[in-house]
Write an enzyme that holds these catalytic residues in place. Structure first.
Site, PDB file in Angstrom:
ATOM      1  N   GLY A 103       1.136  -1.172  -0.237  1.00  0.00           N
ATOM      2  CA  GLY A 103      -0.275  -0.125   0.110  1.00  0.00           C
ATOM      3  C   GLY A 103       0.553   1.192   0.363  1.00  0.00           C
ATOM      4  O   GLY A 103       1.895   1.048  -0.387  1.00  0.00           O
ATOM      5  N   CYS A 104      -0.052   2.195   0.531  1.00  0.00           N
ATOM      6  CA  CYS A 104       0.943   3.772   0.465  1.00  0.00           C
ATOM      7  C   CYS A 104       2.050   3.574   1.407  1.00  0.00           C
ATOM      8  O   CYS A 104       1.666   4.717   2.646  1.00  0.00           O
ATOM      9  CB  CYS A 104      -0.323   4.799   0.938  1.00  0.00           C
ATOM     10  SG  CYS A 104      -1.597   4.881  -0.747  1.00  0.00           S
ATOM     11  N   VAL A 105       2.789   3.121   1.879  1.00  0.00           N
ATOM     12  CA  VAL A 105       3.863   2.803   2.507  1.00  0.00           C
ATOM     13  C   VAL A 105       5.180   3.391   1.556  1.00  0.00           C
ATOM     14  O   VAL A 105       5.423   2.598   0.979  1.00  0.00           O
ATOM     15  CB  VAL A 105       4.273   2.359   3.929  1.00  0.00           C
ATOM     16  CG1 VAL A 105       2.456   2.825   4.317  1.00  0.00           C
ATOM     17  CG2 VAL A 105       3.721   0.547   2.898  1.00  0.00           C
TER      18      VAL A 105
ATOM     19  N   GLN B 141      -7.045  -0.536   2.690  1.00  0.00           N
ATOM     20  CA  GLN B 141      -6.243  -0.538   2.082  1.00  0.00           C
ATOM     21  C   GLN B 141      -5.038  -1.515   2.826  1.00  0.00           C
ATOM     22  O   GLN B 141      -4.452  -2.478   2.027  1.00  0.00           O
ATOM     23  CB  GLN B 141      -5.254   0.428   0.865  1.00  0.00           C
ATOM     24  CG  GLN B 141      -4.387   1.417   2.256  1.00  0.00           C
ATOM     25  CD  GLN B 141      -3.320   2.229   0.580  1.00  0.00           C
ATOM     26  OE1 GLN B 141      -2.306   1.402   0.818  1.00  0.00           O
ATOM     27  NE2 GLN B 141      -4.404   3.722   0.764  1.00  0.00           N
ATOM     28  N   ARG B 185      -2.672   3.928   6.329  1.00  0.00           N
ATOM     29  CA  ARG B 185      -0.870   3.684   6.711  1.00  0.00           C
ATOM     30  C   ARG B 185      -1.311   4.332   8.344  1.00  0.00           C
ATOM     31  O   ARG B 185      -0.144   4.648   8.722  1.00  0.00           O
ATOM     32  CB  ARG B 185      -0.107   4.945   5.067  1.00  0.00           C
ATOM     33  CG  ARG B 185      -0.150   6.000   6.044  1.00  0.00           C
ATOM     34  CD  ARG B 185       0.782   6.762   4.391  1.00  0.00           C
ATOM     35  NE  ARG B 185       1.307   7.584   5.279  1.00  0.00           N
ATOM     36  CZ  ARG B 185       3.038   7.744   4.771  1.00  0.00           C
ATOM     37  NH1 ARG B 185       3.447   6.659   3.508  1.00  0.00           N
ATOM     38  NH2 ARG B 185       3.768   8.091   5.115  1.00  0.00           N
TER      39      ARG B 185
END
Lengths: 105, 436
Positions: A103-105, B141, B185
């Protein structure tokens, strides 16, 4: 994919600087990446975090959320950041030989 | 993805998608492009790849979506594999080219449609597909469970509450003015972001809440081309907001979450009017209003003195309209502000948008090549701090910082506001004996 040689050990490293397979991890890897993660000297506390991450990864196949890391180690979030300046999601996982999180990392 | 390359292509399904999108817009766009080349000069991929004509936006849609229409959907796996490289590896759907096209052709929309076609055949970056699995199973996500999410919120309430008396993180508060939605996140790997938001809301004395479900504001399914899933993701958020009767949805410092929630989401969710059921506000707007209205005051002695520049995230500035708010907010926080050139709605993508970062290591090298333009822009400002109100810009600029030795620190607005704001006495923790 690049291969890194360090202290007689060899690691396949992906473009994000994570080792490509957890099986390749050994303590030399931690020695190798510590400087780029902003760590001058490894302490028992660093190893405790690394081992917690690895135990969780072996059981669940993913990195734990930070909450679990703080619960199991008993460390506060700020202290984990003192240990791993680039953070528990990226820096600590990279050192522990876990893949980069999804994901968004 | 490699195993799907062996499967036969479902051309019927492809035709279905092409026909569903074959409206006046795409028909017109496909027929009026005169290959004038103005879009090429606007594209950071073109500019960082030796001005190779294959990187011009017109070439990219011509060789993908236009070709799909020309062949009436009768395409093979080799063709889809070539499209894959172009539509995910050479375009972040930043929409800068649309602004420079004299006909206003929205090339990013066409690239997104080509992504939908490829996705329907299983041709999609593995990194995005993994998040799709998580979205389907859990609505977020990263595959975080509701219990884990709520536990993280209450833990942050406790830890941050030690620094700010009266701090709470309300959950599912009915009728609140703002329902604050996140990027997964944050609860997963950056829980301090939740703590910082709670501090800001507390000092501003805002009527806010988080929600036990529908809290995920990101929508990588949008970038994977999976429109049905993208609709489901955004619906989770909309429906929760309606159920709670909140007045607004507030979006964390994430760019594409704003694009999804405010602009594209209603269409994915099938809302004919194209409007979300509840107003959507980005953090940049909200934080600016707090400072403008004096609900949060900045300590002049704590203002940033090092040179600062501002990264306009594509989906906050060009596609979100908040370029002036971003600057006015920065002016409250920094004494020495330096503009990048170009800037505001003309700013270049950080080079990591459109799903580029979650697409994973496979795309890292290209991301660093195309990001060179951003690195040059930042270096030219002489700034030591880059403010980036988007997680994606934030990570990409951190990567560029290492790759190009920029010597900068990347910060979000939350981080700076929490360091510089004046905390009224009533919120200051009373020093206890045990803290002596």
């Amino acid at each position: 994919m690049a291969t890194v040689e360090f202290k007689g050990k060899s690691f396949d490293v992906d473009e994000d600087g994570f080792i490509s397979s957890f099986d390749q991890w050994n303590p030399e890897w931690v020695e190798y990446v510590k400087a780029s993660e902003g760590i001058s000297e490894l302490t028992e506390e660093h190893w405790k975090v690394i081992h917690v991450l690895q135990d969780y990864y072996r059981k669940h196949g993913i990195a734990p959320m930070v909450r679990i890391l703080t619960k199991v180690t008993g460390y506060k979030l700020k202290y984990i950041y003192e240990l791993f300046p680039s953070g528990p999601g990226k820096g600590a996982c990279k050192m522990a030989g876990l893949p980069k999180p999804t994901g968004c990392v | 993805m490699n195993d799907v390359l062996e499967k036969p292509v479902d051309t019927h399904k492809i035709r279905e998608i092409l026909n569903a999108n074959d409206g006046a817009r795409i028909k017109t766009w496909l027929s009026i492009c005169s290959r004038c080349g103005l879009c090429a000069e606007s594209c950071f991929f073109y500019l960082t790849n030796n001005r190779d004509p294959r990187f011009s936006p017109a070439y990219k849609f011509k060789s993908t979506l236009a070709e799909m229409y020309r062949r009436k959907g009768n395409v093979d796996r080799d063709f889809l594999r070539k499209c894959y490289d172009i539509i995910w590896g050479e375009c972040t759907t930043c929409r800068r080219c649309s602004m420079y096209c004299p006909f206003g052709i929205d090339i990013a929309t066409m690239i997104s449609t080509a992504r939908t076609v490829c996705q329907s055949q299983g041709v999609v970056p593995d990194g995005l597909e993994r998040t799709s699995v998580n979205y389907r199973e859990t609505g977020n996500q990263m595959g975080m469970s509701t219990d884990d999410f709520l536990d993280t919120c209450s833990w942050m309430e406790e830890e941050t509450g030690e620094e700010l008396t009266g701090l709470t993180i309300p959950i599912d508060k009915k009728g609140a003015k703002y329902m604050y939605c996140l990027n997964a996140r944050e609860p997963m790997y950056y829980p301090q972001d939740i703590g910082m938001a709670a501090k800001i809301f507390t000092v501003a004395e805002e009527d806010w809440t988080m929600s036990s479900t529908g809290w995920e504001a990101t929508n990588l399914a949008m970038y994977a081309g999976d429109r049905a899933l993208a609709g489901q993701v955004v619906k989770n958020m909309y429906e929760k907001a309606v159920e709670l009767g909140v007045q607004n949805i507030a979006i964390t410092e994430c760019g594409h979450a704003f694009r999804s929630a405010a602009f594209e989401g209603p269409y994915f969710a099938g809302y004919a009017g194209g409007k979300p059921p509840v107003a959507v506000v980005h953090s940049v707007q909200l934080f600016y209003e707090y400072l403008r209205d004096g609900r949060i005051k900045i300590d002049p002695d704590k203002m940033l003195t090092e040179p600062v520049t501002y990264q306009d995230p594509c989906n906050v500035s060009r596609n979100g309209g908040l370029w002036e708010e971003g600057r006015k907010l920065t002016a409250f926080l920094a004494k020495d502000f330096r503009e990048m050139t170009p800037n505001r709605e003309h700013n270049h993508c950080c080079g990591g948008g459109g799903g580029f970062i979650p697409m994973g290591p496979e795309f890292k090298k290209r991301r660093m090549i195309s990001g060179r333009l951003k690195a040059d822009q930042i270096r030219a400002t002489g700034a030591k701090i880059v403010i980036a109100p988007c997680h994606n810009c934030y990570d990409q600029i951190n990567d560029l910082n290492k790759e190009y030795n920029l010597g900068v620190k990347v910060l979000s607005f939350k981080e700076i506001i929490c360091e510089t704001m004046i905390v009224p006495d009533k919120f200051k923790p009373v020093e206890g004996d045990d803290e002596e």
